[in-house]
Design a protein around this motif. Structure first.
Motif, PDB file in Angstrom:
ATOM      1  N   GLN A 135      30.283  34.441  46.875  1.00  0.00           N
ATOM      2  CA  GLN A 135      30.421  34.670  45.578  1.00  0.00           C
ATOM      3  C   GLN A 135      30.169  35.487  44.585  1.00  0.00           C
ATOM      4  O   GLN A 135      30.885  36.430  43.745  1.00  0.00           O
ATOM      5  CB  GLN A 135      31.385  33.701  44.815  1.00  0.00           C
ATOM      6  N   LYS A 136      29.033  35.618  44.447  1.00  0.00           N
ATOM      7  CA  LYS A 136      28.042  36.055  43.500  1.00  0.00           C
ATOM      8  C   LYS A 136      27.874  37.769  43.493  1.00  0.00           C
ATOM      9  O   LYS A 136      27.735  38.263  42.511  1.00  0.00           O
ATOM     10  CB  LYS A 136      26.720  34.717  42.828  1.00  0.00           C
ATOM     11  N   LEU A 137      27.723  37.513  45.171  1.00  0.00           N
ATOM     12  CA  LEU A 137      27.473  38.594  45.090  1.00  0.00           C
ATOM     13  C   LEU A 137      28.598  40.256  45.410  1.00  0.00           C
ATOM     14  O   LEU A 137      28.159  40.833  44.930  1.00  0.00           O
ATOM     15  CB  LEU A 137      26.971  38.637  46.894  1.00  0.00           C
ATOM     16  N   LYS A 138      29.627  39.637  45.681  1.00  0.00           N
ATOM     17  CA  LYS A 138      30.955  39.878  45.348  1.00  0.00           C
ATOM     18  C   LYS A 138      30.981  40.681  43.783  1.00  0.00           C
ATOM     19  O   LYS A 138      31.440  41.625  43.623  1.00  0.00           O
ATOM     20  CB  LYS A 138      31.910  39.468  45.384  1.00  0.00           C
ATOM     21  N   ASN A 139      30.562  39.444  43.080  1.00  0.00           N
ATOM     22  CA  ASN A 139      30.857  39.935  41.684  1.00  0.00           C
ATOM     23  C   ASN A 139      29.424  40.623  40.893  1.00  0.00           C
ATOM     24  O   ASN A 139      29.464  40.845  40.266  1.00  0.00           O
ATOM     25  CB  ASN A 139      31.582  38.264  40.769  1.00  0.00           C
ATOM     26  N   LEU A 140      28.552  40.372  41.607  1.00  0.00           N
ATOM     27  CA  LEU A 140      27.441  40.855  40.607  1.00  0.00           C
ATOM     28  C   LEU A 140      27.591  42.538  40.666  1.00  0.00           C
ATOM     29  O   LEU A 140      27.665  43.099  40.939  1.00  0.00           O
ATOM     30  CB  LEU A 140      25.750  41.005  41.806  1.00  0.00           C
ATOM     31  N   GLU A 141      26.951  42.544  38.823  1.00  0.00           N
ATOM     32  CA  GLU A 141      26.967  43.581  39.081  1.00  0.00           C
ATOM     33  C   GLU A 141      25.577  44.012  38.140  1.00  0.00           C
ATOM     34  O   GLU A 141      25.224  43.404  36.986  1.00  0.00           O
ATOM     35  CB  GLU A 141      27.751  44.252  37.213  1.00  0.00           C
ATOM     36  N   ILE A 142      25.302  44.963  38.523  1.00  0.00           N
ATOM     37  CA  ILE A 142      23.446  45.644  38.587  1.00  0.00           C
ATOM     38  C   ILE A 142      23.944  47.151  37.855  1.00  0.00           C
ATOM     39  O   ILE A 142      24.169  47.466  38.800  1.00  0.00           O
ATOM     40  CB  ILE A 142      23.040  44.875  39.718  1.00  0.00           C
ATOM     41  N   GLU A 143      22.354  47.312  36.941  1.00  0.00           N
ATOM     42  CA  GLU A 143      21.827  48.120  36.619  1.00  0.00           C
ATOM     43  C   GLU A 143      20.952  49.139  37.739  1.00  0.00           C
ATOM     44  O   GLU A 143      19.975  49.342  37.530  1.00  0.00           O
ATOM     45  CB  GLU A 143      22.246  48.783  35.343  1.00  0.00           C
TER      46      GLU A 143
END
Length: 357
Positions: free
Chosen positions: A51-59
């Motif tokens: 779930q974290k991977l789906k919602n992850l926002e990384i610059e």
């Protein structure tokens, strides 16, 4: 005009050593193959991590936090240790590579056990070190003998290496036994490197991280128990301040990705997944051993680690392979041959047993 040969300027160890396969090697693609080879968590990774991977926002245009503050803080809280004692690497392999860079001079003697994780051995040799080992005996069911290790260790050794839980048998050396080794090594001026890549499959009370010893370095990985193999997140715990400074000198910035850090934090916060995995693995492994021991030797192993050594007469590796079960051949672990295999337990034992019997 004399033409110089560039090979003369390269370390001769690299030309003379042969690296055994078996970890990433695969047979030609077969739809029916049951993969019991690489030592990962058979239950994958935590749903919270997914779930974290789906919602992850990384610059992604920016570098990760060079201090990895979030993960370092999480690990410091988890183990109750100083933040400054934690260092990161490309899996536990990336960490032991750095330790070897500062600990092994040309001609340095390193003591280990045989069989054990072969890529550590090859890294010692590539660095110009001399690898010596205590041989685990088949007639003693490959049980690790602490007394024999202590008696084999001398002041001439620069370092002692132990993978614990042990690869390929999956057996566990208790914390008390590790402490005995560390204390003897301290008397003889030997560094101890404990590689706990499979450590998350057993209670963290058994981890050498709980020991506060100046001659001890402990490695861990998120690849196994936490199921983050593709992220390649490893870490080293070093209590000795002088050793920390040496590690820093051979380290390179940004050893893990920002994505890897974020998912490792999420995994660390979902201990229930790990606890459930241990129980399920123990149940499956117990049933597999119960059946396999009718035909094969099952060396010493811990019920919660997902790997074990299986030995038989003849070519055990191809016996399994012909039945559609992929394992790691024993030849990947010197001095074993393919009469042994390392088996990683599957998610469900019924399919494995149906193929083999």
């Amino acid at each position: 005009m004399v033409t110089l040969n560039w090979k003369e300027k390269i370390r001769t160890e690299l030309f003379n050593i042969t690296i055994p396969g078996g970890y990433a090697d695969k047979v030609p693609h077969r739809e029916d193959i049951l993969d019991c080879s690489l030592g990962t968590n058979p239950f994958g990774t935590s749903p919270r991590v997914k779930q974290k991977l789906k919602n992850l926002e990384i610059e992604i245009a920016k570098y990760p936090d060079v201090h990895y503050t979030e993960l370092r803080n999480a690990l410091s809280d988890y183990w109750g240790i100083e933040k400054d004692s934690i260092f990161f690497g490309y899996g536990s392999m990336g960490c032991f590579e750095k330790v070897n860079k500062f600990a092994i001079k040309n001609g340095a003697k390193v003591l280990g056990i045989s069989p054990q994780y072969t890529r550590y051995i090859s890294d010692v040799i590539v660095m110009g070190g001399i690898y010596e080992s205590v041989l685990l005996k088949a007639e003693n069911n490959f049980k690790i003998d602490i007394g024999e290790i202590i008696n084999s260790m001398t002041s001439e050794h620069a370092l002692f290496y132990l993978d614990n839980p042990h690869n390929p048998t999956g057996q566990l050396v208790t914390l008390k036994e590790v402490e005995e080794i560390v204390e003897e090594a301290k008397r003889k001026g030997v560094l101890v490197l404990i590689d706990e890549a499979y450590g998350d499959f057993v209670d963290k009370k058994q981890s050498a991280i709980n020991l506060n010893a100046d001659n001890l370095i402990v490695l861990r990985s998120f690849s196994k128990g936490f199921g983050l193999a593709s992220m390649r997140v490893g870490y080293a715990v070093i209590r000795n301040r002088e050793l920390r400074e040496l590690y820093k000198k051979v380290d390179l910035p940004f050893p893990i990705t920002a994505t890897g850090e974020a998912l490792a934090v999420a995994a660390l916060r979902h201990q229930e997944f790990l606890e459930k995995s241990r129980k399920q693995i123990a149940a499956i492994k117990g049933r597999i051993i119960q059946e396999l021991k009718k035909m094969f030797q099952i060396p010493e192993t811990h019920p919660q680690t997902p790997i074990m050594l299986v030995g038989g007469e003849g070519d055990t590796y191809h016996y399994f392979l012909k039945r559609g079960v992929l394992t790691v051949p024993g030849s990947a672990f010197k001095p074993l041959d393919n009469s042994y295999v390392r088996l990683r337990v599957p998610k469900n034992e019924e399919e494995l047993l149906r193929r083999l019997f």
